[in-house]
Write a protein that holds these residues in place. Structure first.
Motif, PDB file in Angstrom:
ATOM      1  N   UNK A   1       0.796  -1.132   0.013  1.00 31.29           N
ATOM      2  CA  UNK A   1      -0.026  -0.170   0.134  1.00 31.29           C
ATOM      3  C   UNK A   1       0.792   1.301   0.032  1.00 31.29           C
ATOM      4  N   UNK A   2       0.663   1.948  -1.181  1.00 36.14           N
ATOM      5  CA  UNK A   2       1.843   3.100  -1.291  1.00 36.14           C
ATOM      6  C   UNK A   2       1.027   4.356  -1.159  1.00 36.14           C
ATOM      7  N   UNK A   3       1.846   5.242  -0.008  1.00 32.44           N
ATOM      8  CA  UNK A   3       1.445   6.657   0.000  1.00 32.44           C
ATOM      9  C   UNK A   3       1.770   7.405  -1.093  1.00 32.44           C
ATOM     10  N   UNK A   4       0.838   7.851  -1.871  1.00 30.63           N
ATOM     11  CA  UNK A   4       1.300   8.707  -3.183  1.00 30.63           C
ATOM     12  C   UNK A   4       1.954   9.959  -2.619  1.00 30.63           C
ATOM     13  N   UNK A   5       3.240  10.182  -3.241  1.00 31.15           N
ATOM     14  CA  UNK A   5       4.060  11.323  -2.626  1.00 31.15           C
ATOM     15  C   UNK A   5       3.336  12.594  -3.376  1.00 31.15           C
TER      16      UNK A   5
ATOM     17  N   UNK B   1       8.066  17.938  -6.887  1.00 26.00           N
ATOM     18  CA  UNK B   1       6.850  17.777  -7.081  1.00 26.00           C
ATOM     19  C   UNK B   1       6.466  16.942  -8.266  1.00 26.00           C
ATOM     20  N   UNK B   2       5.876  16.061  -8.385  1.00 22.66           N
ATOM     21  CA  UNK B   2       5.120  15.366  -9.662  1.00 22.66           C
ATOM     22  C   UNK B   2       4.228  16.174 -10.388  1.00 22.66           C
TER      23      UNK B   2
ATOM     24  N   UNK C   1       4.253  11.361 -17.179  1.00 23.65           N
ATOM     25  CA  UNK C   1       5.440  10.689 -17.559  1.00 23.65           C
ATOM     26  C   UNK C   1       6.347  10.893 -16.042  1.00 23.65           C
ATOM     27  N   UNK C   2       6.365  11.835 -15.576  1.00 22.12           N
ATOM     28  CA  UNK C   2       7.043  11.918 -14.069  1.00 22.12           C
ATOM     29  C   UNK C   2       6.517  10.987 -13.240  1.00 22.12           C
TER      30      UNK C   2
ATOM     31  N   UNK D   1      -7.017  17.089   6.181  1.00 22.52           N
ATOM     32  CA  UNK D   1      -7.498  18.245   5.442  1.00 22.52           C
ATOM     33  C   UNK D   1      -7.402  19.711   6.110  1.00 22.52           C
ATOM     34  N   UNK D   2      -7.540  19.398   7.368  1.00 19.42           N
ATOM     35  CA  UNK D   2      -7.267  20.541   8.336  1.00 19.42           C
ATOM     36  C   UNK D   2      -5.906  21.258   8.517  1.00 19.42           C
ATOM     37  N   UNK D   3      -4.879  20.020   8.566  1.00 12.74           N
ATOM     38  CA  UNK D   3      -3.841  20.528   8.757  1.00 12.74           C
ATOM     39  C   UNK D   3      -2.592  20.223   7.583  1.00 12.74           C
ATOM     40  N   UNK D   4      -2.974  20.004   6.400  1.00 12.00           N
ATOM     41  CA  UNK D   4      -2.152  19.676   5.343  1.00 12.00           C
ATOM     42  C   UNK D   4      -2.369  20.414   4.039  1.00 12.00           C
ATOM     43  N   UNK D   5      -1.439  20.923   3.395  1.00 13.23           N
ATOM     44  CA  UNK D   5      -1.701  21.465   2.032  1.00 13.23           C
ATOM     45  C   UNK D   5      -1.048  20.363   0.866  1.00 13.23           C
ATOM     46  N   UNK D   6      -1.719  19.477   0.372  1.00 16.41           N
ATOM     47  CA  UNK D   6      -1.258  18.660  -0.728  1.00 16.41           C
ATOM     48  C   UNK D   6      -0.193  19.449  -1.741  1.00 16.41           C
ATOM     49  N   UNK D   7       0.679  18.562  -1.949  1.00 13.07           N
ATOM     50  CA  UNK D   7       1.971  19.082  -3.048  1.00 13.07           C
ATOM     51  C   UNK D   7       1.461  18.231  -4.434  1.00 13.07           C
TER      52      UNK D   7
END
Length: 302
Positions: free
Chosen positions: A82-86, A97-98, A102-103, A204-210
């Motif tokens: 189970x992979x945590x998508x970077x 950042x992807x 292709x990346x 959602x309240x503590x993160x800003x996805x990259x």
């Protein structure tokens, strides 16, 4: 690079929520990191080490812990990763950042290499299914089969209403707004595991996805190029697009596809009805188990 966390305490809160969900897993597991060009990718592994590899890709805003109600039957026979998508709200650590398909494929291949996997089955939910469809097209020799559950975009353009609801929950992440978003994506009468719901709210309240590669409709040419066997599962109450139209297009274009619209289910199909999904997935994987299964299907198509 901008931090994943909105505030310094965010990392502690996310880790606590992540571990709380992981503690609900009913199987033995290993936690590990694989180094890639894009950063350190966190992975949870379970199941027999000699089992055929099955890679799980979670939905956007979630993490690998969200497979809590799927992992036990899946890992009974398969070696599950189970992979945590970077770049998403999880334990992976991004350094680059992807931004392109292709990346993303390069990152995925590096994760497989780091795990010592030559080829694998893939199972993805929502954004994870979108990623699964990308890598199945661009890495045909390494993907044995694909289970795509409620793929983000890919088979139909996403509705503006779906996009706007998700965007508002991310910009103004009150507990009420996030919970309403989950209710909107879940079919009436269905429930999602409470620990998964709680982790999503905290993330959602503590993160800003990259994440900069956004789920989007794939072209006819891209869908035709997916050579592996595909199981496509959609909920009757899918909110991002019309499920029946999506299934019709996928059946017309993807060469080796089995597809079904599940009655009484919404966008979070594997979270809402895990027992049904587990049974369907295992039956599909058993049809495609064996080193030469994918090769034989390709030979028949030539």
């Amino acid at each position: 690079m901008r931090s994943l966390y909105r505030k310094p305490a965010g990392e502690i809160l996310l880790n606590e929520a992540y571990n709380a969900t992981l503690s609900s897993w009913k199987v033995n597991y290993e936690s590990m990191y694989v180094s890639t060009t894009y950063g350190q990718t966190h992975i949870i592994a379970a199941g027999p080490v000699d089992g055929e590899p099955l890679i799980l890709l979670h939905g956007y805003g979630f993490s690998s812990t969200s497979w809590v109600d799927n992992i036990e039957p899946l890992s009974a026979k398969y070696r599950v990763y189970a992979i945590d998508f970077i770049g998403d709200m999880n334990l992976s650590k991004t350094t680059k950042v992807i931004r392109t398909k292709e990346e993303c494929t390069e990152w995925f291949a590096q994760v497989m290499d780091g795990l010592g996997i030559g080829s694998a089955h893939i199972m993805g939910l929502s954004y994870g299914a979108f990623i699964g469809m990308i890598v199945s097209r661009l890495l045909p020799d390494r993907i044995r089969s694909l289970v795509a559950i409620s793929p983000g975009g890919a088979i139909q353009p996403q509705r503006k209403s779906f996009f706007l609801r998700c965007m508002m929950a991310g910009m103004l992440p009150s507990t009420v707004r996030i919970q309403r978003l989950m209710e909107y994506m879940t079919a009436p009468g269905n429930q999602v595991n409470p620990v998964v719901r709680e982790q999503f709210v905290i993330a959602m309240q503590n993160c800003l996805p990259q994440v900069r590669l956004h789920a989007a409709n794939m072209s006819d040419e891209e869908l035709r190029a997916i050579e592996c066997p595909v199981l496509l599962l959609l909920g009757e109450h899918e909110v991002q697009y019309d499920a029946k139209l999506g299934l019709q297009r996928a059946k017309r274009l993807i060469p080796h596809l089995q597809g079904e619209v599940i009655a009484g289910a919404g966008h979070g199909l594997s979270l809402e009805n895990p027992e049904l999904v587990n049974n369907l997935v295992i039956a599909f994987l058993q049809q495609n188990t064996g080193e030469n299964k994918t090769d034989s299907i390709r030979e028949q198509a030539i």
